[in-house]
Design a protein around this motif. Structure first.
Motif, PDB file in Angstrom:
ATOM      1  N   TYR A 157       0.827  -1.212   0.000  1.00 48.42           N
ATOM      2  CA  TYR A 157       0.000   0.000   0.000  1.00 48.42           C
ATOM      3  C   TYR A 157       0.863   1.265   0.000  1.00 48.42           C
ATOM      4  CZ  TYR A 157      -3.714  -3.255   1.208  1.00 48.42           C
ATOM      5  OH  TYR A 157      -4.582  -4.297   1.210  1.00 48.42           O
ATOM      6  N   ILE A 158       1.933   1.239   0.777  1.00 46.76           N
ATOM      7  CA  ILE A 158       2.831   2.397   0.849  1.00 46.76           C
ATOM      8  C   ILE A 158       3.475   2.637  -0.504  1.00 46.76           C
ATOM      9  CG2 ILE A 158       4.977   3.255   1.874  1.00 46.76           C
ATOM     10  CD1 ILE A 158       4.126   1.790   4.464  1.00 46.76           C
ATOM     11  N   LEU A 159       3.929   1.573  -1.165  1.00 47.98           N
ATOM     12  CA  LEU A 159       4.518   1.716  -2.502  1.00 47.98           C
ATOM     13  C   LEU A 159       3.484   2.234  -3.507  1.00 47.98           C
ATOM     14  CD1 LEU A 159       6.750  -1.466  -2.806  1.00 47.98           C
ATOM     15  CD2 LEU A 159       7.498   0.909  -2.599  1.00 47.98           C
ATOM     16  N   LYS A 211       1.405  11.928  -9.979  1.00 48.45           N
ATOM     17  CA  LYS A 211       0.720  13.217  -9.948  1.00 48.45           C
ATOM     18  C   LYS A 211       1.717  14.356 -10.128  1.00 48.45           C
ATOM     19  CE  LYS A 211      -2.339  16.068  -7.146  1.00 48.45           C
ATOM     20  NZ  LYS A 211      -1.623  17.209  -6.670  1.00 48.45           N
ATOM     21  N   VAL A 248       0.760   4.117  -2.918  1.00 47.81           N
ATOM     22  CA  VAL A 248       0.485   5.532  -2.651  1.00 47.81           C
ATOM     23  C   VAL A 248       1.659   6.400  -3.092  1.00 47.81           C
ATOM     24  CG1 VAL A 248       0.124   7.218  -0.792  1.00 47.81           C
ATOM     25  CG2 VAL A 248      -1.154   5.079  -0.806  1.00 47.81           C
ATOM     26  N   THR A 249       2.876   5.939  -2.840  1.00 48.95           N
ATOM     27  CA  THR A 249       4.064   6.682  -3.263  1.00 48.95           C
ATOM     28  C   THR A 249       4.115   6.804  -4.787  1.00 48.95           C
ATOM     29  OG1 THR A 249       5.251   5.850  -1.331  1.00 48.95           O
ATOM     30  CG2 THR A 249       6.574   6.795  -3.090  1.00 48.95           C
ATOM     31  N   ALA A 250       3.800   5.709  -5.486  1.00 53.20           N
ATOM     32  CA  ALA A 250       3.789   5.743  -6.952  1.00 53.20           C
ATOM     33  C   ALA A 250       2.731   6.715  -7.468  1.00 53.20           C
ATOM     34  CB  ALA A 250       3.549   4.342  -7.498  1.00 53.20           C
ATOM     35  N   ILE A 300       1.531   9.376  -5.938  1.00 52.21           N
ATOM     36  CA  ILE A 300       1.988  10.743  -5.658  1.00 52.21           C
ATOM     37  C   ILE A 300       3.034  11.172  -6.674  1.00 52.21           C
ATOM     38  CG2 ILE A 300       3.272  12.157  -4.000  1.00 52.21           C
ATOM     39  CD1 ILE A 300       1.792  10.596  -1.777  1.00 52.21           C
ATOM     40  N   MET A 301       3.972  10.269  -6.991  1.00 54.49           N
ATOM     41  CA  MET A 301       5.014  10.602  -7.967  1.00 54.49           C
ATOM     42  C   MET A 301       4.421  10.807  -9.358  1.00 54.49           C
ATOM     43  SD  MET A 301       8.130   8.224  -6.665  1.00 54.49           S
ATOM     44  CE  MET A 301       9.397   9.025  -7.618  1.00 54.49           C
TER      45      MET A 301
END
Length: 115
Positions: free
Chosen positions: A36-38, A47, A40-42, A44-45
């Motif tokens: 999930y963290i990966l 965006k 969400v990070t992907a 955000i990047m």
């Protein structure tokens, strides 16, 4: 009643761990929620990269619109120059400088009246 006591105990233990310096950001937390963290990070990047791409395209549109305005001004100037060159005085001057055997009539053209 048993669930209320259990929730209160959980809340107290979380608060107690927080006060003692043990937060929820443990290795076990990252192991359980790593995917999930990966994700969400992907997102955000992605965006951020789309926003950067949008800004670049917007700058290119502004630059091209300025170039278009300059081209339109050049077209107007070229049209004005052409119109000045096709005037009679300009043509007479060109005929004289080119040494072409053309002359201008002494009398203006006239219309024949219908009877």
């Amino acid at each position: 009643m048993a669930t209320d006591k259990k929730n209160n105990k959980n809340k107290k233990s979380i608060a107690k761990q927080w006060v003692q310096g043990r937060s929820f950001l443990t290795l076990d937390f990252f192991r359980r929620n790593g995917l999930y963290i990966l994700g969400v990070t992907a997102l955000i990047m992605m965006k951020i990269s789309k926003k950067y791409e949008y800004q670049n395209c917007l700058q290119q549109v502004i630059s091209l619109s300025k170039d278009l305005e300059n081209a339109e001004t050049d077209c107007v100037m070229a049209g004005a120059k052409y119109n000045s060159q096709i005037r009679e005085s300009e043509m007479m001057m060109r005929i004289d400088t080119s040494h072409i055997d053309l002359t201008m009539p002494d009398q203006p053209p006239y219309k024949i009246k219908d009877k």
